[in-house]
Design a protein around this motif. Structure first.
Motif, PDB file in Angstrom:
ATOM      1  N   PHE A 110       0.725  -1.228  -0.123  1.00  9.16           N
ATOM      2  CA  PHE A 110       0.057   0.153   0.233  1.00  9.16           C
ATOM      3  C   PHE A 110       0.933   1.344   0.138  1.00  9.16           C
ATOM      4  N   SER A 111       2.006   1.221   0.880  1.00 11.90           N
ATOM      5  CA  SER A 111       2.646   2.564   0.852  1.00 11.90           C
ATOM      6  C   SER A 111       3.529   2.650  -0.267  1.00 11.90           C
ATOM      7  N   ASP A 112       4.052   1.791  -1.053  1.00 14.65           N
ATOM      8  CA  ASP A 112       4.677   1.889  -2.240  1.00 14.65           C
ATOM      9  C   ASP A 112       3.699   2.265  -3.496  1.00 14.65           C
ATOM     10  N   ALA A 113       2.468   1.560  -3.429  1.00 15.07           N
ATOM     11  CA  ALA A 113       1.628   2.327  -4.299  1.00 15.07           C
ATOM     12  C   ALA A 113       1.301   3.652  -4.317  1.00 15.07           C
ATOM     13  N   ILE A 114       1.191   4.118  -2.847  1.00 11.37           N
ATOM     14  CA  ILE A 114       0.666   5.612  -2.841  1.00 11.37           C
ATOM     15  C   ILE A 114       1.950   6.250  -3.133  1.00 11.37           C
ATOM     16  N   ASP A 115       3.312   5.859  -3.156  1.00 13.64           N
ATOM     17  CA  ASP A 115       4.373   6.770  -3.514  1.00 13.64           C
ATOM     18  C   ASP A 115       4.561   6.728  -4.861  1.00 13.64           C
ATOM     19  N   LEU A 116       4.259   5.736  -5.435  1.00 10.95           N
ATOM     20  CA  LEU A 116       4.257   5.764  -6.887  1.00 10.95           C
ATOM     21  C   LEU A 116       3.231   6.522  -7.477  1.00 10.95           C
ATOM     22  N   ILE A 117       1.999   6.743  -7.092  1.00 11.69           N
ATOM     23  CA  ILE A 117       1.153   7.357  -7.686  1.00 11.69           C
ATOM     24  C   ILE A 117       1.411   9.190  -7.525  1.00 11.69           C
ATOM     25  N   GLU A 118       1.838   9.213  -6.239  1.00  9.42           N
ATOM     26  CA  GLU A 118       2.184  10.459  -5.875  1.00  9.42           C
ATOM     27  C   GLU A 118       3.272  11.081  -6.713  1.00  9.42           C
ATOM     28  N   GLU A 123       0.040  11.879 -14.764  1.00  5.31           N
ATOM     29  CA  GLU A 123       0.003  10.856 -15.363  1.00  5.31           C
ATOM     30  C   GLU A 123      -0.889   9.616 -15.108  1.00  5.31           C
ATOM     31  N   TYR A 124      -1.009   9.446 -13.877  1.00  5.24           N
ATOM     32  CA  TYR A 124      -1.909   8.171 -13.426  1.00  5.24           C
ATOM     33  C   TYR A 124      -3.515   8.719 -13.600  1.00  5.24           C
ATOM     34  N   GLU A 125      -3.615  10.193 -12.953  1.00  2.00           N
ATOM     35  CA  GLU A 125      -5.112  10.561 -13.115  1.00  2.00           C
ATOM     36  C   GLU A 125      -5.618  10.757 -14.412  1.00  2.00           C
ATOM     37  N   ALA A 126      -4.588  10.827 -15.442  1.00  2.00           N
ATOM     38  CA  ALA A 126      -5.123  11.058 -16.981  1.00  2.00           C
ATOM     39  C   ALA A 126      -5.384   9.567 -17.422  1.00  2.00           C
TER      40      ALA A 126
END
Length: 407
Positions: A110-118, A123-126
Motif C-alpha cells: 500500500f505504501s509503495d502504491a501511494i508513493d508511486l502514484i504521488e 499521468e496516473y489521473e489522466a
C-alpha cells in the motif's frame, strides 16, 4: 491507553471479523479497539440486514470497546469519501493506529502504491479518466492505471479488489493528517468479499451469510458455524423483536413509487445521478417486478451494480447533490452507539482533547449532517410492518449508547 481503530460494517459480525478484532489487538498492542461503523445503509448501497444498534451490540459483545457511527454522508459513498470520513473520525478519537483487512495483507504494498502514484500523479489521473470514459469501472481503472505507470513492477497492489481499494484510500487520507496514525493490515482469511457460497468450515463472507439467511426463509439455521454465538443471539433477538431481516426487496415498492412519481429534472438533482442515467432508471422502473429484476435491467459495464445501488439509496432517502456536497468534506460530530467499561474509561481519558463534539443523543446537536442520518434511519424503518415500524422510529431518538459491563 493505546487505541486502535477499525473501519467496519459488520453486516453481520462473523468469525472473520472476530479474527480481525483479535489480531488487530495483538499486532498493535491495543488496550482499546474502536470501530467506526456504517449506519443503517452501507457503502455498497444496501440496507443493513439488522439495525446499527443491533450490529453495535454484536461488536461490543465480541471484543470491540467503542462503536461510533459513520454518518450517512460518508457511509453511502465511493471509496475515497468513505475513507475520508472514517479515518478522520478515528483520528479525532485519538487512535494511535488503525488496522484494516485486505486481499493483499502487506502494508508495504500500500505504501509503495501511494508513493508511486504521488510521483506520477498527473499521468496516473489522466489514465484513470481515459479508462473511465471508455466505460471501465472506477476500481478497474485504478488497477489498470497502476500497471500502465509501472509495467515492470511485479508486486503492485491490485486496486480492483474491494478491500485493497478501501485500504489504499485509508492510507492516502491518513498520510494527509498532521499526526497520522500507524497503519496495519491483515490478510483476509478463506472467504472473499463477494463470495456467495460457503467455502470453509468456519470462515464465510458476510455476503454468503446473508444469502443463506434469506434462502432459509430468514432463519439463522445453517450459519451458526460461521458467526460467534453472540451474533447468533443478536440476530435471533432482532428477528423476535421486528419479525424480519432487511434487504432491498423490502424497499422496492417505495423505490419504484419514487421513480415513477418524480420528474426527471428533479431526479437529476439526486446525489450520484449523472450523465442522463435518470432516463434509464425511470424507463426500467415501469417494467421491473422486483429490485433484483430492476438492477439486472439497469446495470451496464459503465454503471456497476454497486454504483446503481448507491443511487437507489439516495433516491429512496431523497438525498440531493446540494446536501451531500455541503457536508461530505468535514466531520461535524461523532455519534456514540456503544461502549464497554474499557471503552468508557478511554473516552473519559480523552474527552477534553476531542475537537469534534461526541454525542450520545441526537438532541445534543443541531446539524444538517445529522438530519441526513435521521432521515436515513426513518426510511430504513419503512421496511417494517406496524407496530415494529413505530418501535424503530422511536429507537432512533430514545436509544442511549449501548453499555456492556464485561471486559
Amino acid at each position: 491507553m493505546n487505541s486502535t481503530g477499525l473501519i467496519v460494517e459488520y453486516n453481520p459480525f462473523h468469525n472473520g471479523h472476530f479474527f480481525h478484532v483479535e489480531e488487530a489487538r495483538k499486532r498493535t498492542d491495543a488496550d482499546v479497539i474502536i470501530a467506526v461503523m456504517s449506519g443503517n445503509f452501507l457503502q455498497r448501497g444496501e440496507p443493513a440486514i439488522i439495525s446499527k444498534w443491533a450490529r453495535a451490540k454484536m461488536a461490543l459483545q465480541a471484543g470491540v470497546d467503542i462503536v461510533v457511527e459513520l454518518p450517512y454522508a460518508f457511509a453511502v459513498q465511493h471509496a475515497e469519501t468513505f475513507a475520508y470520513g472514517s479515518i478522520n473520525i478515528l483520528h479525532a478519537l485519538k487512535c494511535n493506529s488503525f488496522c484494516f483487512g485486505s486481499e493483499s495483507g502487506n502494508i508495504n504494498e500500500f505504501s509503495d502504491a501511494i508513493d508511486l502514484i504521488e510521483n506520477h500523479r498527473v499521468e496516473y489521473e489522466a489514465f484513470v479518466k481515459e479508462l473511465m470514459k471508455t466505460g471501465v469501472s472506477y476500481p478497474t481503472s485504478l488497477s489498470q492505471s497502476m500497471k500502465k505507470i509501472y509495467p515492470d513492477h511485479k508486486n503492485y497492489i491490485d486496486l480492483a479488489k474491494p478491500n485493497n481499494i478501501l485500504g489504499f484510500h485509508y492510507m492516502q487520507i491518513n498520510n494527509t493528517l498532521q499526526s497520522p496514525m500507524r497503519a496495519f493490515t491483515i490478510k483476509r482469511k478463506n472467504a472473499n468479499y463477494h463470495d456467495e457460497e460457503f467455502s470453509s468450515s468456519t470462515i464465510a463472507s458476510a455476503t454468503s451469510i446473508r444469502k443463506a439467511t434469506f434462502e432459509a426463509n430468514q432463519s439463522i439455521n445453517g450459519i451458526e458455524q460461521y458467526v460467534p454465538k453472540t451474533t447468533s443471539n443478536v440476530l435471533q433477538e432482532y428477528y423476535n423483536d421486528y419479525q424480519t431481516f432487511h434487504n432491498w426487496e423490502m424497499y422496492w415498492p417505495y423505490l419504484q413509487y419514487r421513480l415513477l412519481s418524480i420528474e426527471e429534472t428533479d431526479l437529476a438533482n439526486i446525489y450520484e445521478i449523472e450523465e442522463g442515467i435518470e432516463h434509464r432508471l425511470k424507463r426500467y422502473a415501469k417494467d421491473a417486478v422486483s429490485f433484483h429484476d430492476f438492477m439486472q435491467r439497469v446495470k451496464t459495464k459503465r454503471y456497476t451494480w454497486t454504483r446503481i445501488q448507491r443511487m437507489c439509496v439516495h433516491i429512496l432517502t431523497n438525498t440531493k447533490k446540494s446536501e451531500m456536497l455541503r457536508h461530505h468534506n468535514h466531520i461535524e460530530y461523532i455519534r456514540l452507539l456503544g461502549m464497554t467499561e474499557r471503552g468508557r474509561m478511554y473516552l473519559s481519558q480523552i474527552k477534553k482533547d476531542i475537537d469534534v463534539p461526541l454525542i450520545s443523543k441526537i438532541s445534543a446537536i443541531s446539524s444538517e449532517l445529522l438530519e441526513l442520518d435521521i432521515r436515513a434511519s426513518n426510511i430504513y424503518s419503512q421496511g417494517l410492518q406496524e407496530p415494529y415500524r413505530q418501535k424503530m422510529f422511536k429507537t432512533e431518538y430514545a436509544q442511549p449508547p449501548i453499555y456492556i459491563h464485561q471486559n
